[in-house]
Scaffold this motif. Structure first.
Motif, PDB file in Angstrom:
ATOM      1  N   MET A  83       1.053  -0.737   0.075  1.00  0.00           N
ATOM      2  CA  MET A  83      -0.335  -0.135   0.285  1.00  0.00           C
ATOM      3  C   MET A  83       0.810   0.977   0.009  1.00  0.00           C
ATOM      4  SD  MET A  83      -2.917   1.077   2.692  1.00  0.00           S
ATOM      5  CE  MET A  83      -3.746  -0.957   1.885  1.00  0.00           C
ATOM      6  N   THR A  84       0.223   1.767  -0.949  1.00  0.00           N
ATOM      7  CA  THR A  84       1.533   3.988  -0.909  1.00  0.00           C
ATOM      8  C   THR A  84       0.915   4.477  -0.668  1.00  0.00           C
ATOM      9  OG1 THR A  84       1.903   2.136  -3.234  1.00  0.00           O
ATOM     10  CG2 THR A  84       2.825   4.824  -2.935  1.00  0.00           C
ATOM     11  N   THR A  85       1.380   5.059   0.072  1.00  0.00           N
ATOM     12  CA  THR A  85       1.025   6.535   0.880  1.00  0.00           C
ATOM     13  C   THR A  85       1.371   7.818   0.246  1.00  0.00           C
ATOM     14  OG1 THR A  85       0.727   5.658   3.050  1.00  0.00           O
ATOM     15  CG2 THR A  85       0.871   7.286   2.600  1.00  0.00           C
ATOM     16  N   TYR A  86       0.069   8.851  -0.353  1.00  0.00           N
ATOM     17  CA  TYR A  86       1.161   9.870  -1.246  1.00  0.00           C
ATOM     18  C   TYR A  86       0.675  11.396  -0.217  1.00  0.00           C
ATOM     19  CZ  TYR A  86      -0.015   6.525  -4.532  1.00  0.00           C
ATOM     20  OH  TYR A  86       0.463   5.113  -5.752  1.00  0.00           O
ATOM     21  N   ALA A  87       1.196  11.899  -0.646  1.00  0.00           N
ATOM     22  CA  ALA A  87       1.276  13.385   0.277  1.00  0.00           C
ATOM     23  C   ALA A  87       1.310  14.382  -0.989  1.00  0.00           C
ATOM     24  CB  ALA A  87       2.697  13.692   1.581  1.00  0.00           C
ATOM     25  N   VAL A  88       0.257  15.829  -0.735  1.00  0.00           N
ATOM     26  CA  VAL A  88       0.351  16.425  -1.443  1.00  0.00           C
ATOM     27  C   VAL A  88       0.340  17.832  -0.778  1.00  0.00           C
ATOM     28  CG1 VAL A  88      -1.528  17.613  -3.119  1.00  0.00           C
ATOM     29  CG2 VAL A  88      -1.293  15.315  -3.350  1.00  0.00           C
ATOM     30  N   THR A  89       1.671  18.865  -0.896  1.00  0.00           N
ATOM     31  CA  THR A  89       0.964  20.143  -0.479  1.00  0.00           C
ATOM     32  C   THR A  89       0.155  21.305  -0.780  1.00  0.00           C
ATOM     33  OG1 THR A  89       2.792  21.190  -1.731  1.00  0.00           O
ATOM     34  CG2 THR A  89       4.033  19.604  -0.590  1.00  0.00           C
ATOM     35  N   GLY A  90       0.675  21.696  -0.433  1.00  0.00           N
ATOM     36  CA  GLY A  90      -0.964  23.006  -1.076  1.00  0.00           C
ATOM     37  C   GLY A  90      -2.263  22.527  -1.164  1.00  0.00           C
ATOM     38  N   ALA A  91      -3.454  21.257  -0.337  1.00  0.00           N
ATOM     39  CA  ALA A  91      -3.726  20.726  -0.872  1.00  0.00           C
ATOM     40  C   ALA A  91      -5.177  21.479  -0.654  1.00  0.00           C
ATOM     41  CB  ALA A  91      -3.570  19.815  -0.024  1.00  0.00           C
ATOM     42  N   THR A  92      -5.224  22.617   0.143  1.00  0.00           N
ATOM     43  CA  THR A  92      -6.155  23.456  -0.236  1.00  0.00           C
ATOM     44  C   THR A  92      -6.471  24.546  -1.473  1.00  0.00           C
ATOM     45  OG1 THR A  92      -5.614  24.593   1.382  1.00  0.00           O
ATOM     46  CG2 THR A  92      -6.707  23.166   2.206  1.00  0.00           C
ATOM     47  N   GLY A  93      -5.242  24.594  -1.995  1.00  0.00           N
ATOM     48  CA  GLY A  93      -5.272  25.241  -3.584  1.00  0.00           C
ATOM     49  C   GLY A  93      -5.817  24.715  -4.560  1.00  0.00           C
ATOM     50  N   GLN A  94      -5.781  25.271  -5.495  1.00  0.00           N
ATOM     51  CA  GLN A  94      -6.531  25.251  -7.050  1.00  0.00           C
ATOM     52  C   GLN A  94      -5.790  24.401  -7.190  1.00  0.00           C
ATOM     53  OE1 GLN A  94      -5.973  29.107  -8.414  1.00  0.00           O
ATOM     54  NE2 GLN A  94      -8.270  29.412  -8.531  1.00  0.00           N
ATOM     55  N   LEU A  95      -4.540  23.713  -7.460  1.00  0.00           N
ATOM     56  CA  LEU A  95      -3.484  22.598  -8.341  1.00  0.00           C
ATOM     57  C   LEU A  95      -4.166  21.443  -7.214  1.00  0.00           C
ATOM     58  CD1 LEU A  95      -2.664  21.307 -10.188  1.00  0.00           C
ATOM     59  CD2 LEU A  95      -0.238  22.149  -9.536  1.00  0.00           C
ATOM     60  N   LEU A 135      -6.231  12.044  -7.540  1.00  0.00           N
ATOM     61  CA  LEU A 135      -5.535  10.367  -7.237  1.00  0.00           C
ATOM     62  C   LEU A 135      -6.412   9.136  -6.601  1.00  0.00           C
ATOM     63  CD1 LEU A 135      -2.549  12.429  -4.427  1.00  0.00           C
ATOM     64  CD2 LEU A 135      -2.522   9.621  -6.790  1.00  0.00           C
ATOM     65  N   ARG A 136      -7.963  10.206  -5.964  1.00  0.00           N
ATOM     66  CA  ARG A 136      -9.123   9.504  -5.931  1.00  0.00           C
ATOM     67  C   ARG A 136      -9.198   8.976  -6.868  1.00  0.00           C
ATOM     68  NH1 ARG A 136     -11.931  11.777  -0.395  1.00  0.00           N
ATOM     69  NH2 ARG A 136     -12.843  10.040  -0.972  1.00  0.00           N
ATOM     70  N   ALA A 137     -10.000   9.408  -7.576  1.00  0.00           N
ATOM     71  CA  ALA A 137     -10.327   9.137  -9.106  1.00  0.00           C
ATOM     72  C   ALA A 137      -9.356   7.953  -9.680  1.00  0.00           C
ATOM     73  CB  ALA A 137     -10.651  10.151 -10.321  1.00  0.00           C
ATOM     74  N   ARG A 138      -8.198   7.503  -9.787  1.00  0.00           N
ATOM     75  CA  ARG A 138      -7.382   7.025  -9.531  1.00  0.00           C
ATOM     76  C   ARG A 138      -7.463   5.388  -9.054  1.00  0.00           C
ATOM     77  NH1 ARG A 138      -4.596   8.085 -14.387  1.00  0.00           N
ATOM     78  NH2 ARG A 138      -3.557   6.049 -14.032  1.00  0.00           N
ATOM     79  N   GLY A 139      -8.280   5.205  -7.978  1.00  0.00           N
ATOM     80  CA  GLY A 139      -8.448   4.059  -6.493  1.00  0.00           C
ATOM     81  C   GLY A 139      -7.808   4.402  -5.606  1.00  0.00           C
ATOM     82  N   VAL A 140      -7.234   5.270  -5.455  1.00  0.00           N
ATOM     83  CA  VAL A 140      -6.432   5.577  -4.030  1.00  0.00           C
ATOM     84  C   VAL A 140      -7.125   6.223  -3.242  1.00  0.00           C
ATOM     85  CG1 VAL A 140      -4.777   6.779  -3.271  1.00  0.00           C
ATOM     86  CG2 VAL A 140      -4.077   6.784  -5.336  1.00  0.00           C
TER      87      VAL A 140
END
Length: 282
Positions: free
Chosen positions: A1-13, A21-26
């Motif tokens: 199982m892989t854990t992904y982090a995203v910075t600026g997560a409330t920003g537009q991009l 990521l969720r659409a890809r099944g994560v």
């Protein structure tokens, strides 16, 4: 199982990248949203995403936020002039936390670009290369949304102002760049992606599309770079962003945000037409 982090997560991009990521099944539980303001992340938290608070400039906080993360999407910061030290802090924290892969949102053909915006991206790419961490360079071209940010004043006045001459730009929708980022980081292969849209448009073309979609007359008015920067300042765009935007238009005139790169289509498939971005903005 892989854990992904995203910075600026409330920003537009960043927020769109989490959606992608969720659409890809994560699974939501395998996504870490790194934010500055937890109050803006209630929707992410309610959706099951792990929200962690850290500022780009706070190495200790970023290090803690990246605990247990396998792959990081580092969305470039918004503070022009401060981004290299901020990005360096995040990259060093990721290395120390044992993150195995960093994907970074850079700019189209960064190392060959004459754009002022490219300088901090090039320096960040160097920091990544020296970090020893496997990495992906997502060299994003211009966003279609850049041309609709001030859409209503453009339609009201009937004039699209710029300093691009008869140069061409290959814009793409922000959601398409986010989808590409998710696809690249899930694939996990360290490499450089040159990401540009499928349409090659002059500013006359853009004005024509604005007119077509809105039903209002719009023409393009070309200005010298310095005059355009001054006009942006007069209309509330703060320094140095007014200079950066005028410089970017000069880059369009030189063809630096155009090109035949197909990596975006390869990652995403069919891209969002510019007309659709305008239609959505309206």
């Amino acid at each position: 199982m892989t854990t992904y982090a995203v910075t600026g997560a409330t920003g537009q991009l960043g927020s769109l990248a989490i959606d992608a990521l969720r659409a890809r099944g994560v699974a939501p539980s395998d996504v870490v949203a790194i934010v500055r303001d937890a109050g803006k992340a209630s929707g992410l938290r309610d959706g099951g995403v792990d929200v962690r608070v850290a500022d780009y400039a706070d190495g200790a906080a970023v290090r803690a936020a990246l605990e247990g993360v396998d792959r990081l999407l580092l969305v470039s910061g918004s503070e022009v002039g401060s981004r290299v030290p901020q990005h360096t802090t995040v990259i060093e924290a990721a290395r120390d936390a044992g993150v195995g892969l960093i994907a970074y949102t850079s700019i189209l053909r960064a190392t060959a670009s004459g754009l002022a915006l490219a300088r901090e991206h090039v320096e960040t790419e160097k920091v990544l290369a020296e970090s020893g961490v496997d990495h992906i360079l997502l060299r994003n071209g211009w966003y279609s949304e850049n041309y609709v940010a001030a859409l209503q004043p453009t339609l009201d006045g009937g004039v699209l102002y710029g300093a691009a001459g008869d140069g061409r730009v290959a814009p793409a929708a922000r959601a398409d760049y986010a989808t590409a980022a998710a696809a690249a980081i899930v694939d996990g292969t360290p490499r450089v992606y040159e990401l540009a849209g499928a349409e090659s448009l002059t500013y006359d073309d853009i004005a024509g599309i604005l007119a077509e979609v809105s039903g209002k007359p719009v023409r393009y008015q070309d200005l010298p770079q310095t005059d355009y920067a001054a006009a942006l300042a007069q209309n509330g765009v703060p320094a140095p962003m007014n200079e950066v935007l005028a410089d970017s238009d000069a880059g369009v005139a030189r063809g630096e945000l155009d090109g035949d790169a197909t990596d975006l289509t390869g990652l995403v498939g069919d891209l969002t037409p510019f007309r659709d971005v305008v239609r959505a903005a309206l």
